[in-house]
Design an enzyme around this catalytic site. Structure first.
Site, PDB file in Angstrom:
ATOM      1  N   HIS A  63       0.964  -1.404  -0.052  1.00 47.62           N
ATOM      2  CA  HIS A  63       0.124  -0.066  -0.140  1.00 47.62           C
ATOM      3  C   HIS A  63       0.869   1.223   0.305  1.00 47.62           C
ATOM      4  CE1 HIS A  63       0.000   0.963   4.587  1.00 47.62           C
ATOM      5  NE2 HIS A  63      -0.023  -0.454   4.246  1.00 47.62           N
ATOM      6  N   ASP A 170       6.208   2.482   6.317  1.00 49.91           N
ATOM      7  CA  ASP A 170       4.870   1.365   6.922  1.00 49.91           C
ATOM      8  C   ASP A 170       3.733   2.705   5.501  1.00 49.91           C
ATOM      9  OD1 ASP A 170       2.818   0.218   6.669  1.00 49.91           O
ATOM     10  OD2 ASP A 170       1.635   1.249   8.883  1.00 49.91           O
ATOM     11  N   GLU A 202      -5.299   1.626   2.185  1.00 46.23           N
ATOM     12  CA  GLU A 202      -5.249   0.613   3.138  1.00 46.23           C
ATOM     13  C   GLU A 202      -5.573   0.613   4.690  1.00 46.23           C
ATOM     14  OE1 GLU A 202      -3.100  -2.242   6.231  1.00 46.23           O
ATOM     15  OE2 GLU A 202      -2.523  -0.504   5.776  1.00 46.23           O
ATOM     16  N   GLU A 203      -4.984   2.151   4.703  1.00 49.56           N
ATOM     17  CA  GLU A 203      -4.839   2.381   5.959  1.00 49.56           C
ATOM     18  C   GLU A 203      -6.325   3.184   6.891  1.00 49.56           C
ATOM     19  OE1 GLU A 203      -2.541   2.313   8.362  1.00 49.56           O
ATOM     20  OE2 GLU A 203      -0.600   2.826   7.100  1.00 49.56           O
ATOM     21  N   ASP A 225       4.054  -5.182   3.895  1.00 44.65           N
ATOM     22  CA  ASP A 225       4.119  -4.709   4.567  1.00 44.65           C
ATOM     23  C   ASP A 225       4.708  -4.359   5.332  1.00 44.65           C
ATOM     24  OD1 ASP A 225       2.294  -2.211   6.036  1.00 44.65           O
ATOM     25  OD2 ASP A 225       0.467  -3.039   5.703  1.00 44.65           O
ATOM     26  N   HIS A 314       3.645   4.065  12.869  1.00 46.24           N
ATOM     27  CA  HIS A 314       2.827   5.246  12.613  1.00 46.24           C
ATOM     28  C   HIS A 314       2.979   6.213  13.333  1.00 46.24           C
ATOM     29  CE1 HIS A 314      -1.255   2.909  11.032  1.00 46.24           C
ATOM     30  NE2 HIS A 314      -0.107   2.169  10.607  1.00 46.24           N
TER      31      HIS A 314
HETATM   32 ZN    ZN Z   1       0.736  -0.783   6.902  1.00 42.93          ZN
END
Ligand code: ZN
Length: 340
Positions: A63, A170, A202-203, A225, A314
């Protein structure tokens, strides 16, 4: 060999959150073009990179969307209220610099009435936070950042030894791993029909990979990922993980969205051994991936995932090993050559 630091820098510079992936999609499409037979984009923005082969179809999604914030309301003082796009730790947002699509910068801070001043940063309500862009009035702020504006972390991308410290490893590093795989395969004619896909959204719920997998209709799908690691200061909620940074790509067994198909795990382990790439088995207890979206498309698709071990997921300063990113790409290339 591709320069992972340089690619990550360029991606982070333009990247926007889920639903707004066009800038990073454009760059990735441009970089992939020399390695494959065709590159195209669908209605949602998923970018498909196709290397033709006469055999069965294999799909490799990573992603390209990143987490961010969306301005929902501008208050009388010119502060921006926002909603998260993707999973954020509200406490972790305080003090962050963010960049709006327009290039305007702001600083995230908390209301004077927020509980954090009494009880500390442990229990932060995201709705007590605001973005200060230095505007002197509501009108000025609305001009610079109308509702619906999105923003991302504005943080440095640096390399320390083999450790890349950067926002949005990410999953921009997953996208870079796809490029590494495409480059590895550049001069090889492969039996399998290969589809590398940079997916959107995706998130916010694995939304892009499902229609992409519907379109490609692969025999087998292997997502890329990041995954959490166990080599941190301690277990989160008692969840123990065996994965370590720098010890190689992981072969996912399960995460909270998917049980990977045994055939895929076996193929990946075989490919890793044959190509002499170190790997680790992974069980991620919290978090989902595009793997699940692919697996549940059409009548079901054989699905698995290779992950990049990542600390501080994140946060504006995530950490991955460059060697791991390269080895993820090499493992994908090795898997792409396996007979199906
Ligand atoms: Zn991810």
């Amino acid at each position: 060999m591709l320069n992972i630091l340089e690619l990550q820098k360029q991606l982070v510079e333009v990247a926007l959150p889920s639903g707004f992936e066009k800038p990073q999609g454009r760059l990735l499409a441009q970089w992939a073009k020399p390695y494959v037979d065709e590159v195209f984009t669908d209605a949602l923005g998923n970018v498909y990179c196709h290397k033709k082969g006469p055999g069965k179809r294999m799909m490799f999604p990573a992603h390209m969307d990143v987490i961010g914030l969306m301005v929902t309301f501008v208050d009388d003082k010119g502060f921006l209220r926002f909603e998260p796009i993707g999973g954020h730790s509200p406490a972790g947002l305080i003090g962050c610099t963010v960049r709006l699509e327009s290039g305007v910068r702001g600083s995230v801070w908390a209301d004077a009435t927020a509980d954090i001043y009494k009880h500390g940063f442990g229990d932060v309500d995201i709705h007590d936070l605001y973005i200060d862009i230095g505007a002197e009035s509501r009108e000025e702020a609305e001009e610079l950042a109308p509702i619906g504006s999105v923003c991302v972390f504005d943080a440095p991308v640096t390399l320390q030894g083999d450790t890349l410290i950067s926002p949005y490893t990410d999953d921009l590093c997953g996208c870079i791993a796809l490029l590494v795989a495409m480059e590895e395969l550049k001069d090889t004619q492969v039996e399998n029909d290969l589809w590398f896909v940079f997916t959107v959204q995706e998130e916010v719920g694995l939304r892009g990979a499902k229609p992409a997998a519907w379109d490609v209709q692969p025999y087998m799908g292997i997502a890329v990922d990041v995954t959490r690691t166990g080599d941190t200061s301690g277990d989160i909620d008692g969840q123990r993980m065996q994965v370590s940074l720098g010890k190689g790509p992981t072969v996912k067994i399960k995460d909270s969205s998917v049980q990977c198909n045994p055939q895929v795990m076996e193929l990946l382990r075989k490919a890793a051994k044959a190509a002499k790439i170190p790997y680790q088995d992974e069980i991620l207890l919290a978090g989902g991936t595009d793997t699940a979206a692919m697996q549940k498309t059409r009548a079901g698709i054989l699905s698995g995932c290779v992950s990049i071990p990542c600390r501080n997921i994140h946060a504006p300063a995530e950490m991955v090993s460059v060697k791991d990113v390269e080895n993820v790409g090499k493992l994908l290339a090795a898997a792409a050559k396996m007979p199906l």
